[in-house]
Every structure is written in structure tokens, then in C-alpha cells.
Write a protein that holds these residues in place. Structure first.
Motif, PDB file in Angstrom:
ATOM      1  N   GLY A   1      20.723   3.106 -15.319  1.00 39.95           N
ATOM      2  CA  GLY A   1      21.873   3.179 -14.429  1.00 39.95           C
ATOM      3  C   GLY A   1      21.841   4.363 -13.481  1.00 39.95           C
ATOM      4  N   GLY A   2      21.064   5.370 -13.788  1.00 42.42           N
ATOM      5  CA  GLY A   2      20.966   6.548 -12.923  1.00 42.42           C
ATOM      6  C   GLY A   2      19.958   6.387 -11.794  1.00 42.42           C
ATOM      7  N   PHE A   3      19.291   5.240 -11.750  1.00 43.22           N
ATOM      8  CA  PHE A   3      18.230   5.042 -10.758  1.00 43.22           C
ATOM      9  C   PHE A   3      18.734   5.224  -9.327  1.00 43.22           C
ATOM     10  N   GLY A   4      19.828   4.588  -8.987  1.00 39.70           N
ATOM     11  CA  GLY A   4      20.358   4.682  -7.618  1.00 39.70           C
ATOM     12  C   GLY A   4      20.720   6.106  -7.238  1.00 39.70           C
ATOM     13  N   ARG A   5      21.303   6.834  -8.195  1.00 42.77           N
ATOM     14  CA  ARG A   5      21.676   8.228  -7.943  1.00 42.77           C
ATOM     15  C   ARG A   5      20.424   9.087  -7.709  1.00 42.77           C
ATOM     16  N   ILE A   6      19.398   8.879  -8.520  1.00 41.87           N
ATOM     17  CA  ILE A   6      18.158   9.647  -8.383  1.00 41.87           C
ATOM     18  C   ILE A   6      17.461   9.301  -7.062  1.00 41.87           C
ATOM     19  N   LEU A   7      17.484   8.033  -6.686  1.00 41.72           N
ATOM     20  CA  LEU A   7      16.917   7.636  -5.397  1.00 41.72           C
ATOM     21  C   LEU A   7      17.685   8.305  -4.259  1.00 41.72           C
TER      22      LEU A   7
ATOM     23  N   GLY B   1       6.132  15.609  -5.840  1.00 36.80           N
ATOM     24  CA  GLY B   1       6.565  15.213  -7.182  1.00 36.80           C
ATOM     25  C   GLY B   1       7.580  14.083  -7.172  1.00 36.80           C
ATOM     26  N   GLU B   2       8.544  14.178  -6.274  1.00 33.02           N
ATOM     27  CA  GLU B   2       9.576  13.146  -6.211  1.00 33.02           C
ATOM     28  C   GLU B   2       9.004  11.818  -5.728  1.00 33.02           C
ATOM     29  N   ALA B   3       8.082  11.861  -4.789  1.00 31.46           N
ATOM     30  CA  ALA B   3       7.463  10.634  -4.293  1.00 31.46           C
ATOM     31  C   ALA B   3       6.661   9.955  -5.407  1.00 31.46           C
ATOM     32  N   ARG B   4       5.933  10.741  -6.182  1.00 34.00           N
ATOM     33  CA  ARG B   4       5.142  10.163  -7.282  1.00 34.00           C
ATOM     34  C   ARG B   4       6.036   9.480  -8.309  1.00 34.00           C
ATOM     35  N   GLN B   5       7.223  10.048  -8.547  1.00 36.33           N
ATOM     36  CA  GLN B   5       8.145   9.481  -9.520  1.00 36.33           C
ATOM     37  C   GLN B   5       8.499   8.034  -9.184  1.00 36.33           C
ATOM     38  N   PHE B   6       8.567   7.716  -7.879  1.00 36.36           N
ATOM     39  CA  PHE B   6       8.936   6.365  -7.449  1.00 36.36           C
ATOM     40  C   PHE B   6       7.726   5.500  -7.109  1.00 36.36           C
TER      41      PHE B   6
ATOM     42  N   THR C   1       0.814  -1.210   0.000  1.00 42.37           N
ATOM     43  CA  THR C   1       0.000   0.000   0.000  1.00 42.37           C
ATOM     44  C   THR C   1       0.849   1.261   0.000  1.00 42.37           C
ATOM     45  N   LEU C   2       2.114   1.155   0.360  1.00 45.85           N
ATOM     46  CA  LEU C   2       2.993   2.323   0.378  1.00 45.85           C
ATOM     47  C   LEU C   2       3.584   2.629  -0.989  1.00 45.85           C
ATOM     48  N   ILE C   3       3.842   1.599  -1.764  1.00 48.79           N
ATOM     49  CA  ILE C   3       4.516   1.767  -3.050  1.00 48.79           C
ATOM     50  C   ILE C   3       3.700   1.092  -4.147  1.00 48.79           C
TER      51      ILE C   3
ATOM     52  N   THR D   1       8.556   4.712   3.866  1.00 46.97           N
ATOM     53  CA  THR D   1       8.551   4.639   2.404  1.00 46.97           C
ATOM     54  C   THR D   1       9.970   4.540   1.868  1.00 46.97           C
ATOM     55  N   LEU D   2      10.855   5.377   2.377  1.00 52.39           N
ATOM     56  CA  LEU D   2      12.240   5.373   1.928  1.00 52.39           C
ATOM     57  C   LEU D   2      12.912   4.036   2.215  1.00 52.39           C
ATOM     58  N   THR D   3      12.626   3.471   3.360  1.00 55.53           N
ATOM     59  CA  THR D   3      13.190   2.163   3.710  1.00 55.53           C
ATOM     60  C   THR D   3      12.777   1.120   2.676  1.00 55.53           C
ATOM     61  N   LEU D   4      11.508   1.115   2.308  1.00 54.76           N
ATOM     62  CA  LEU D   4      11.031   0.149   1.309  1.00 54.76           C
ATOM     63  C   LEU D   4      11.667   0.382  -0.054  1.00 54.76           C
ATOM     64  N   LEU D   5      11.745   1.640  -0.467  1.00 55.11           N
ATOM     65  CA  LEU D   5      12.338   1.953  -1.763  1.00 55.11           C
ATOM     66  C   LEU D   5      13.802   1.525  -1.821  1.00 55.11           C
TER      67      LEU D   5
END
Length: 146
Positions: A23-29, A64-69, A7-9, A112-116
Motif C-alpha cells: 500500500g505504500g507503493f504510490g507514496r514511495i513513487l 539508488g531510487e531509480a534502481r528500486q523501481f 528498455t527503460l524499466i 522514465t517517470l511517465t512510464l512508472l
């Protein structure tokens, strides 16, 4: 506040972001982590100061950033805070109504961040090596073994 991971993600949205960012996923996270920590702190400080105007941009950014993930509950909560703050600025009122939402913001962000991060960097469970393995001394497992 505890939520189920499902339900969080929105995992399809998370997967789409991961695929699109490659490859930029980790950096963006990592940027999401940094920006999110700052945004939450600024929103909390603005609430303590009863400064609705100071809440608008960090709440908007977090949304906005939360919606992106695919972190829709976090994005929805940030949007509520943003809308309350905008209304208060327009009406020249204090953001008292935002307090109950802001109290929920940090725990929801952290969970949320922990799960991501867990999904982005899963820890590989390793089985203990029997017989010591390369570079390790074998530990005796029974009487009389060396």
C-alpha cells in the motif's frame, strides 16, 4: 531521447518493488518524483557552476531510487555522473566530462517517470454510455429521436 518501455524499466523489478511496498507503493513513487526532480535540478545547477562536489549526493540518491523501481538506464546514467563527479573531486578538476551525460539526464528521468506513473496508476478506458446512463440525458442518435 526516446526509448522503448521495455528498455527503460525492468518490469520484474518494478513488480517486485510494488509487491514489497504494498500500500505504500504510490507514496514511495511520489517521493521518487519529488526527490528526482530536485536531484536533476541540483545536478544541472552544479554543472553550470562547475561544482563536481555538489553533484555527488543527488546523483547517488537518484541512482539508488531509480534502481528500486527497476529504472536501470536512469540509474546507470546517474551512476556515471556520480563517478565522474567523485573523480573530479578527488582530482580537484572541473566536471566537464559529465556535461554530455547531464544533458541526457532530464529527458530520461521524465520519460522514465511517465512510464512508472502510468503503470502505477493506469487510466481505465471508458466506453461512452449509450442512452445516457445514470444521471445523464440521452443524446439522440438519429433523425426524429428524442
Amino acid at each position: 531521447m526516446s526509448f522503448e518501455a521495455n528498455t527503460l524499466i525492468s518490469w520484474p523489478a518494478f513488480t517486485q518493488a510494488r509487491n514489497e511496498l504494498g500500500g505504500g507503493f504510490g507514496r514511495i513513487l511520489g517521493y521518487f518524483r519529488e526527490d528526482g526532480v530536485k536531484s536533476v535540478a541540483v545536478i544541472e545547477a552544479a554543472m553550470r557552476a562547475l561544482n563536481a562536489a555538489a553533484m555527488v549526493i543527488p546523483a547517488h540518491t537518484l541512482k539508488g531510487e531509480a534502481r528500486q523501481f527497476g529504472a536501470d538506464p536512469l540509474a546507470d546514467l546517474a551512476e556515471v555522473i556520480e563517478m565522474i563527479a567523485r573523480d573530479c573531486v578527488e582530482m580537484q578538476d572541473t566536471p566537464d566530462e559529465a556535461l554530455e551525460h547531464i544533458v541526457r539526464l532530464r529527458p530520461l528521468f521524465e520519460e522514465t517517470l511517465t512510464l512508472l506513473e502510468r503503470e502505477a496508476n493506469p487510466i481505465v478506458a471508458r466506453k461512452p454510455v449509450i442512452g445516457g446512463g445514470f444521471g445523464r440525458r440521452a443524446v439522440p442518435t438519429g433523425f426524429g429521436e428524442e
